[in-house]
Enzyme design. Structure first.
Site, PDB file in Angstrom:
ATOM      1  N   ALA A 194      -7.340  67.776 -47.167  1.00 39.19           N
ATOM      2  CA  ALA A 194      -6.781  68.137 -45.872  1.00 39.19           C
ATOM      3  C   ALA A 194      -6.881  66.974 -44.890  1.00 39.19           C
ATOM      4  O   ALA A 194      -7.574  65.984 -45.119  1.00 39.19           O
ATOM      5  CB  ALA A 194      -7.506  69.364 -45.316  1.00 39.19           C
ATOM      6  N   SER A 276      -6.430  75.573 -45.743  1.00 37.55           N
ATOM      7  CA  SER A 276      -6.503  76.889 -45.112  1.00 37.55           C
ATOM      8  C   SER A 276      -6.726  77.988 -46.139  1.00 37.55           C
ATOM      9  O   SER A 276      -6.392  77.852 -47.321  1.00 37.55           O
ATOM     10  CB  SER A 276      -5.218  77.169 -44.328  1.00 37.55           C
ATOM     11  OG  SER A 276      -4.140  77.411 -45.216  1.00 37.55           O
ATOM     12  N   THR A 277      -7.280  79.098 -45.676  1.00 33.43           N
ATOM     13  CA  THR A 277      -7.493  80.257 -46.538  1.00 33.43           C
ATOM     14  C   THR A 277      -6.173  80.789 -47.067  1.00 33.43           C
ATOM     15  O   THR A 277      -6.058  81.161 -48.244  1.00 33.43           O
ATOM     16  CB  THR A 277      -8.241  81.353 -45.761  1.00 33.43           C
ATOM     17  OG1 THR A 277      -9.554  80.872 -45.436  1.00 33.43           O
ATOM     18  CG2 THR A 277      -8.374  82.625 -46.580  1.00 33.43           C
ATOM     19  N   GLU A 297     -12.105  75.062 -51.304  1.00 31.20           N
ATOM     20  CA  GLU A 297     -12.888  74.835 -50.089  1.00 31.20           C
ATOM     21  C   GLU A 297     -11.977  75.175 -48.915  1.00 31.20           C
ATOM     22  O   GLU A 297     -11.167  74.355 -48.483  1.00 31.20           O
ATOM     23  CB  GLU A 297     -13.347  73.374 -50.011  1.00 31.20           C
ATOM     24  CG  GLU A 297     -14.312  72.969 -51.104  1.00 31.20           C
ATOM     25  CD  GLU A 297     -15.717  73.509 -50.889  1.00 31.20           C
ATOM     26  OE1 GLU A 297     -15.937  74.226 -49.893  1.00 31.20           O
ATOM     27  OE2 GLU A 297     -16.591  73.222 -51.730  1.00 31.20           O
ATOM     28  N   GLY A 492     -22.419  69.137 -40.318  1.00 27.54           N
ATOM     29  CA  GLY A 492     -23.263  68.005 -40.691  1.00 27.54           C
ATOM     30  C   GLY A 492     -24.041  68.199 -41.972  1.00 27.54           C
ATOM     31  O   GLY A 492     -25.217  67.840 -42.051  1.00 27.54           O
ATOM     32  N   ALA A 493     -23.411  68.733 -43.013  1.00 29.62           N
ATOM     33  CA  ALA A 493     -24.099  68.967 -44.290  1.00 29.62           C
ATOM     34  C   ALA A 493     -24.405  67.645 -44.993  1.00 29.62           C
ATOM     35  O   ALA A 493     -23.641  66.686 -44.911  1.00 29.62           O
ATOM     36  CB  ALA A 493     -23.244  69.850 -45.184  1.00 29.62           C
TER      37      ALA A 493
END
EC number: 1.2.1.3
Length: 542
Positions: A194, A276-277, A297, A492-493
């Protein structure tokens, strides 16, 4: 019936691309930012040109439409990319399939060495590639550089992983038998990324998939095609230096036709889709219909719960970046603040003051000191405005922001909304913009129910000093998200953990932990080293 945010985005994106296509036919090279000495890094450091081929399968080419990338900070054209066609895509998959025959025979630690070299090549281009991310996507420069650093980090991680890909030795119930479990690569992996993370998402998939023994075909977002081309140039340089087929890491820039072809392609056993979903649901169905694997994702309607005993200084510091950073365009952006009624008003008051200090630092993402950059496109602005109109109709109040900034570029005010219930339709729907809903609840039990009462399940957080609340939050009746934080924000993973979410977020996992298993197929193996043939479960067939 109102269209969902995702539906509105997808519906309008095609019109934006058409405008970019039209503009590319009606501009001289001198009007492009790439010709401006201020942006000399585009040519000098990244090897980009006024018009760039957008397909790479060992050779650079492209026979589709020419799309011009537009800088969201000022609305000016950067440079153009010749997109790929479905024919180009088919050729790239064929080339990637052929390259797999060579790549898969290389031992995993040797594949890891190639990935290590890719990480080093990215280190050398850390700043210019980060600048391109800021210029084309719109996130501020520290975030742009941080995104490239994330790709570097996952290369380091994958290099170590290449020496630790493991199986199992399982006790067999039959004498003279060995029961084992082994993992083998899938083949060609399709990657669809994306606009909001035009480099890092590819990196997560690329580095892990490569050490697992796969080749890949990447389709980035059409509006960040320059990032796709520049990144692929860096990766291709490493492959070429090692006399390896460039098609190991193929690229096909393009639109929905390329994504659809990939989803339907039986030659691509795994499709990793970030977006997007709504679109992800269609991709998942298409891939499943041919019994392929999908790694999804998708969206996230993420929440921070603030308990009555929370450290409010920490809450406000965390919320400013979590809610307004990246102009609200991270999948992990905090979109709901679920506040205990005892602290609701104070948190809102403090957050308003923090936003008042943030807005003056709106500006060019490439400039030092800028903290708030633009929305990526006018589509995002349209969704921002439509959502706030709905907020007003539903009785919500805008405590801060709510306006499109009157300046060049796609800038909006970060917005705080109060006065809506936790189950308001607009609250339950993800809006990809810097809008956060401050919601009032009576206790942590009600807060957890509100957190879980949305379609997606990506990231979540609670701020509390109560150990009981912490373990309630982490337990089976706590957060139903894939990322469950305590006293840190939703975004912030780190790369060491598996990244992904539940429910309509798609269930996929990328990056660290055992996410590598999604890029491989499992074999359960039984070896009989005797002359006897006993059956399992003691069955006799004599």
């Amino acid at each position: 019936m109102l269209l969902s945010t995702s539906a509105r985005y997808c519906h309008k994106l095609s019109s934006v691309l058409l405008r970019h296509l039209h503009s590319s036919r009606n501009m001289s090279s001198s009007s492009l930012l790439i010709s401006n000495p201020k942006y000399s890094f585009l040519k000098n450091d990244l090897g980009l040109e006024e018009v760039n081929p957008g397909v790479y399968d060992g050779q650079w080419k492209g026979s589709g439409q020419v799309i011009t990338s537009i800088c969201p900070a000022n609305g000016l054209p950067i440079a153009s990319v010749t997109q790929g066609t479905v024919s180009d895509y088919n050729a790239a998959v064929s080339a990637a399939s052929k390259a797999w025959e060579e790549w898969v025979d290389i031992p995993a630690p040797k594949r890891g060495e190639i990935v290590r070299q890719i990480g080093d090549a990215l280190r050398l281009k850390l700043e210019p590639l980060g600048k391109l991310v800021a210029l084309e996507m719109g996130k501020i420069l520290p975030e742009g550089i941080g995104e490239v650093q994330e790709y570097v980090d996952i290369c380091d991680y994958a290099t170590g992983l290449s020496r630790m890909l493991e199986g199992k030795l399982i006790p067999s119930e039959r004498p003279g038998h060995v029961l084992m479990e082994a993992w083998n690569p899938l083949g060609v992996v399709g990657i669809i990324s994306a606009f909001n993370f035009p480099v890092a998402v590819f990196g997560w998939n690329n580095a892990i998939a490569m050490v697992c023994g796969n080749t890949m075909v990447w389709k980035g977002a059409p509006t960040t095609s320059l990032c796709s081309v520049a990144t692929t140039k860096i990766v291709a340089s490493v492959l070429e230096k090692n006399n390896l087929p460039g098609a190991i890491c193929s690229l096909v820039c393009g639109g929905a036709d390329i994504g659809s072809a990939m989803a339907d392609d039986k030659r691509v056993p795994l499709v990793s889709f970030t977006g997007s979903t709504q679109v992800g649901g269609k991709v998942g169905v298409a891939v499943q219909s041919r019994f392929g694997k999908s790694l999804l994702e998708l969206g996230g309607n993420n929440a921070i719960i603030v308990a009555a005993d929370a450290d409010l200084d920490m809450v406000v510091r965390a919320a400013v970046f979590a809610c307004a950073g990246t102009a609200g365009q991270r999948c992990t952006t905090t979109r709901r603040l679920i506040l205990h009624e005892q602290v609701h008003d104070e948190v809102v008051t403090r957050l308003v003051k923090a936003y008042e200090q943030l807005v003056p630092r709106t500006g060019d993402p490439l400039e030092t000191g800028t903290l708030l950059g633009p929305m990526h496109s006018t589509v995002g602005i349209d969704n921002y405005k439509a959502t706030l109109e709905e907020v007003k109709k539903l009785g919500g109040k805008i405590a801060f922001g709510g306006k499109v900034m009157q300046r060049a570029g796609n800038y909006v005010e970060p917005t705080i909304v109060t006065g809506l219930p936790t189950n308001s339709p607009v609250v339950l729907r993800e809006t990809f913009a810097p809008i956060v809903y401050a919601l009032k609840v009576k206790d942590v039990d009600e807060a957890i129910k509100a957190n879980n009462n949305v379609e997606q399940g990506l990231s979540s957080s609670i701020f509390t000093q109560n150990i009981g609340h912490i373990f309630q939050w982490l337990g089976p009746k706590g957060s139903d998200c894939g990322i469950v934080n305590v006293n840190i924000p939703t975004n912030g993973a780190e790369i060491g953990g598996a990244f992904g979410g539940e429910k309509a977020t798609g269930g996929g996992r990328e990056s660290g932990s055992d996410s590598w298993k999604q890029y491989m197929r499992r074999s359960t193996i039984t070896i009989n080293y005797t002359k006897e043939l006993p059956l399992a479960q003691g069955i006799k067939f004599e």
